[in-house]
Write a protein that holds these residues in place. Sequence first.
Motif, PDB file in Angstrom:
ATOM      1  N   PRO A   1      16.667  59.426 -22.171  1.00  0.00           N
ATOM      2  CA  PRO A   1      15.889  60.347 -23.008  1.00  0.00           C
ATOM      3  C   PRO A   1      16.165  61.784 -22.560  1.00  0.00           C
ATOM      4  O   PRO A   1      16.367  62.029 -21.363  1.00  0.00           O
ATOM      5  CB  PRO A   1      14.443  59.945 -22.722  1.00  0.00           C
ATOM      6  N   PRO A   2      16.195  62.739 -23.477  1.00  0.00           N
ATOM      7  CA  PRO A   2      16.400  64.144 -23.077  1.00  0.00           C
ATOM      8  C   PRO A   2      15.323  64.573 -22.092  1.00  0.00           C
ATOM      9  O   PRO A   2      14.140  64.264 -22.268  1.00  0.00           O
ATOM     10  CB  PRO A   2      16.293  64.911 -24.397  1.00  0.00           C
ATOM     11  N   ALA A   3      15.725  65.262 -21.046  1.00  0.00           N
ATOM     12  CA  ALA A   3      14.798  65.640 -19.980  1.00  0.00           C
ATOM     13  C   ALA A   3      14.180  67.006 -20.239  1.00  0.00           C
ATOM     14  O   ALA A   3      14.823  67.913 -20.760  1.00  0.00           O
ATOM     15  CB  ALA A   3      15.528  65.650 -18.643  1.00  0.00           C
ATOM     16  N   ASP A   4      12.922  67.139 -19.844  1.00  0.00           N
ATOM     17  CA  ASP A   4      12.261  68.442 -19.859  1.00  0.00           C
ATOM     18  C   ASP A   4      12.706  69.282 -18.662  1.00  0.00           C
ATOM     19  O   ASP A   4      12.687  70.508 -18.720  1.00  0.00           O
ATOM     20  CB  ASP A   4      10.744  68.259 -19.800  1.00  0.00           C
ATOM     21  N   CYS A   5      13.108  68.603 -17.589  1.00  0.00           N
ATOM     22  CA  CYS A   5      13.533  69.295 -16.373  1.00  0.00           C
ATOM     23  C   CYS A   5      14.504  68.406 -15.601  1.00  0.00           C
ATOM     24  O   CYS A   5      14.374  67.173 -15.616  1.00  0.00           O
ATOM     25  CB  CYS A   5      12.322  69.627 -15.496  1.00  0.00           C
ATOM     26  N   ILE A   6      15.465  69.028 -14.962  1.00  0.00           N
ATOM     27  CA  ILE A   6      16.381  68.333 -14.053  1.00  0.00           C
ATOM     28  C   ILE A   6      16.354  69.055 -12.710  1.00  0.00           C
ATOM     29  O   ILE A   6      16.409  70.286 -12.648  1.00  0.00           O
ATOM     30  CB  ILE A   6      17.819  68.312 -14.595  1.00  0.00           C
ATOM     31  N   ILE A   7      16.246  68.273 -11.647  1.00  0.00           N
ATOM     32  CA  ILE A   7      16.408  68.814 -10.296  1.00  0.00           C
ATOM     33  C   ILE A   7      17.689  68.227  -9.714  1.00  0.00           C
ATOM     34  O   ILE A   7      17.906  67.011  -9.774  1.00  0.00           O
ATOM     35  CB  ILE A   7      15.225  68.457  -9.386  1.00  0.00           C
ATOM     36  N   SER A   8      18.529  69.085  -9.177  1.00  0.00           N
ATOM     37  CA  SER A   8      19.739  68.629  -8.490  1.00  0.00           C
ATOM     38  C   SER A   8      19.821  69.332  -7.147  1.00  0.00           C
ATOM     39  O   SER A   8      20.048  70.540  -7.076  1.00  0.00           O
ATOM     40  CB  SER A   8      20.991  68.924  -9.324  1.00  0.00           C
TER      41      SER A   8
ATOM     42  N   PHE B   1       3.407  67.339 -12.297  1.00  0.00           N
ATOM     43  CA  PHE B   1       3.571  67.889 -13.641  1.00  0.00           C
ATOM     44  C   PHE B   1       4.377  67.001 -14.586  1.00  0.00           C
ATOM     45  O   PHE B   1       4.552  67.333 -15.754  1.00  0.00           O
ATOM     46  CB  PHE B   1       4.254  69.263 -13.550  1.00  0.00           C
ATOM     47  N   PHE B   2       4.875  65.855 -14.072  1.00  0.00           N
ATOM     48  CA  PHE B   2       5.685  64.971 -14.905  1.00  0.00           C
ATOM     49  C   PHE B   2       5.204  63.526 -14.801  1.00  0.00           C
ATOM     50  O   PHE B   2       4.936  63.032 -13.703  1.00  0.00           O
ATOM     51  CB  PHE B   2       7.163  65.059 -14.509  1.00  0.00           C
ATOM     52  N   LYS B   3       5.114  62.868 -15.942  1.00  0.00           N
ATOM     53  CA  LYS B   3       4.676  61.475 -15.981  1.00  0.00           C
ATOM     54  C   LYS B   3       5.762  60.538 -15.458  1.00  0.00           C
ATOM     55  O   LYS B   3       5.472  59.526 -14.829  1.00  0.00           O
ATOM     56  CB  LYS B   3       4.311  61.085 -17.414  1.00  0.00           C
ATOM     57  N   HIS B   4       7.007  60.872 -15.797  1.00  0.00           N
ATOM     58  CA  HIS B   4       8.118  59.978 -15.465  1.00  0.00           C
ATOM     59  C   HIS B   4       9.217  60.765 -14.749  1.00  0.00           C
ATOM     60  O   HIS B   4       9.724  61.749 -15.286  1.00  0.00           O
ATOM     61  CB  HIS B   4       8.694  59.328 -16.719  1.00  0.00           C
ATOM     62  N   ILE B   5       9.569  60.308 -13.549  1.00  0.00           N
ATOM     63  CA  ILE B   5      10.702  60.869 -12.820  1.00  0.00           C
ATOM     64  C   ILE B   5      11.787  59.805 -12.771  1.00  0.00           C
ATOM     65  O   ILE B   5      11.574  58.715 -12.232  1.00  0.00           O
ATOM     66  CB  ILE B   5      10.305  61.294 -11.399  1.00  0.00           C
TER      67      ILE B   5
ATOM     68  N   ALA C   1       7.796  77.405  -7.786  1.00  0.00           N
ATOM     69  CA  ALA C   1       8.350  77.300  -9.141  1.00  0.00           C
ATOM     70  C   ALA C   1       7.451  76.489 -10.065  1.00  0.00           C
ATOM     71  O   ALA C   1       7.290  76.826 -11.246  1.00  0.00           O
ATOM     72  CB  ALA C   1       9.748  76.682  -9.085  1.00  0.00           C
ATOM     73  N   PHE C   2       6.840  75.425  -9.544  1.00  0.00           N
ATOM     74  CA  PHE C   2       6.023  74.557 -10.386  1.00  0.00           C
ATOM     75  C   PHE C   2       4.567  75.006 -10.480  1.00  0.00           C
ATOM     76  O   PHE C   2       3.865  74.637 -11.428  1.00  0.00           O
ATOM     77  CB  PHE C   2       6.086  73.113  -9.871  1.00  0.00           C
ATOM     78  N   LYS C   3       4.117  75.793  -9.525  1.00  0.00           N
ATOM     79  CA  LYS C   3       2.700  76.164  -9.464  1.00  0.00           C
ATOM     80  C   LYS C   3       2.170  76.826 -10.735  1.00  0.00           C
ATOM     81  O   LYS C   3       1.050  76.523 -11.177  1.00  0.00           O
ATOM     82  CB  LYS C   3       2.446  77.069  -8.253  1.00  0.00           C
ATOM     83  N   PRO C   4       2.922  77.737 -11.398  1.00  0.00           N
ATOM     84  CA  PRO C   4       2.385  78.364 -12.614  1.00  0.00           C
ATOM     85  C   PRO C   4       2.113  77.379 -13.751  1.00  0.00           C
ATOM     86  O   PRO C   4       1.324  77.674 -14.652  1.00  0.00           O
ATOM     87  CB  PRO C   4       3.489  79.359 -13.009  1.00  0.00           C
ATOM     88  N   GLY C   5       2.777  76.199 -13.722  1.00  0.00           N
ATOM     89  CA  GLY C   5       2.482  75.163 -14.705  1.00  0.00           C
ATOM     90  C   GLY C   5       3.318  75.201 -15.970  1.00  0.00           C
ATOM     91  O   GLY C   5       3.139  74.359 -16.850  1.00  0.00           O
ATOM     92  N   HIS C   6       4.277  76.138 -16.073  1.00  0.00           N
ATOM     93  CA  HIS C   6       5.080  76.190 -17.292  1.00  0.00           C
ATOM     94  C   HIS C   6       6.258  75.214 -17.257  1.00  0.00           C
ATOM     95  O   HIS C   6       6.877  74.964 -18.290  1.00  0.00           O
ATOM     96  CB  HIS C   6       5.581  77.616 -17.555  1.00  0.00           C
ATOM     97  N   ILE C   7       6.579  74.687 -16.073  1.00  0.00           N
ATOM     98  CA  ILE C   7       7.605  73.638 -15.985  1.00  0.00           C
ATOM     99  C   ILE C   7       6.872  72.311 -15.911  1.00  0.00           C
ATOM    100  O   ILE C   7       6.371  71.899 -14.869  1.00  0.00           O
ATOM    101  CB  ILE C   7       8.512  73.824 -14.753  1.00  0.00           C
ATOM    102  N   ARG C   8       6.775  71.646 -17.036  1.00  0.00           N
ATOM    103  CA  ARG C   8       6.064  70.374 -17.112  1.00  0.00           C
ATOM    104  C   ARG C   8       6.597  69.585 -18.299  1.00  0.00           C
ATOM    105  O   ARG C   8       7.351  70.100 -19.121  1.00  0.00           O
ATOM    106  CB  ARG C   8       4.561  70.595 -17.252  1.00  0.00           C
ATOM    107  N   GLY C   9       6.174  68.340 -18.422  1.00  0.00           N
ATOM    108  CA  GLY C   9       6.609  67.531 -19.550  1.00  0.00           C
ATOM    109  C   GLY C   9       6.509  66.051 -19.247  1.00  0.00           C
ATOM    110  O   GLY C   9       5.836  65.629 -18.298  1.00  0.00           O
ATOM    111  N   ASP C  10       7.210  65.254 -20.041  1.00  0.00           N
ATOM    112  CA  ASP C  10       7.179  63.798 -19.865  1.00  0.00           C
ATOM    113  C   ASP C  10       8.248  63.305 -18.901  1.00  0.00           C
ATOM    114  O   ASP C  10       7.999  62.418 -18.090  1.00  0.00           O
ATOM    115  CB  ASP C  10       7.364  63.114 -21.220  1.00  0.00           C
ATOM    116  N   VAL C  11       9.470  63.874 -19.008  1.00  0.00           N
ATOM    117  CA  VAL C  11      10.607  63.305 -18.268  1.00  0.00           C
ATOM    118  C   VAL C  11      11.267  64.352 -17.382  1.00  0.00           C
ATOM    119  O   VAL C  11      11.657  65.432 -17.845  1.00  0.00           O
ATOM    120  CB  VAL C  11      11.663  62.733 -19.238  1.00  0.00           C
ATOM    121  N   LEU C  12      11.372  64.019 -16.105  1.00  0.00           N
ATOM    122  CA  LEU C  12      12.169  64.797 -15.161  1.00  0.00           C
ATOM    123  C   LEU C  12      13.266  63.892 -14.621  1.00  0.00           C
ATOM    124  O   LEU C  12      13.000  62.743 -14.247  1.00  0.00           O
ATOM    125  CB  LEU C  12      11.315  65.327 -14.020  1.00  0.00           C
TER     126      LEU C  12
END
Length: 260
Positions: free
Chosen positions: A154-161, A76-80, A47-58
């Motif tokens: 802060p609003p997240a670029d991605c959430i993993i649950s 792909f994320f600076k802050h988890i 899922a992450f390999k293509p690089g379109h799921i990225r950003g500052d906050v996960l």
Amino acid sequence: MDSSTHKIYHIHGFDSRQHLEHYFSDNPDMVFEDDFLKFPIENLTKAFKPGHIRGDVLIDLSISSMIHHLYAPSEFFKHIIILKVRDRCILELKRWLNTRTGAFEWGHATKIHVDLEGKSIELQDKEAKVREAAQHVAKCDLDKENIMDPVVLPPADCIISAWLLDVISKDKDEYIRYLRKISQLLKPGGHLILVGVLYMTFYTVGKDKLHALKYDEDFARKALIGEGFIIDICVSKKATGISPLVDHKAVLFISAHKEK
């Protein structure tokens, strides 16, 4: 013991170290490697390999004190931001993040991820990447309107649950309610990744039998679509780990993005 007497994860808790040993360790009698280690690591890597799921906050909202689902996003994320509903899980997780003596050993899971990437990278480097990104660990309350009250996330670029909705939801209405609450933490267009277990009614940690919500892939799909998500990836796999500890029949991975 009928399901009405099973303990509930976020209310009663469990021994988080024992949970890791049962379901995620490299112990010879641990039969869940394919279901709970390889399956999520493989699908998260894809899922992450293509690089379109990225950003500052996960934001990570998952059960127990796992870290193996964070290998792929740490690239792909600076802050988890890791949120937990139980203090004991936070203590166990921080033991690993802070490289303390007696921390749970994740080297076997790290190797699975590194082998999948096909890169000549030291296992310690991969784990250091996770530790560098995952600097924020805090307790949350999913029954509050603002789950981090009084802090505003802060609003997240991605959430993993991973597996959390399965074990905190007493019924399907609660699953949808918690899903809605989690999705409100996302930016418009943000990505949500769910790892779940299908047709499960209980799981065991030590002497405790705990509740799990029984649902199928169709329900999970419809729940996400109903909350305004577009599903990008949906993969399920028949369970291969057979044990009296748990009665799951399959594992599920979904990656979706929120409509803008």
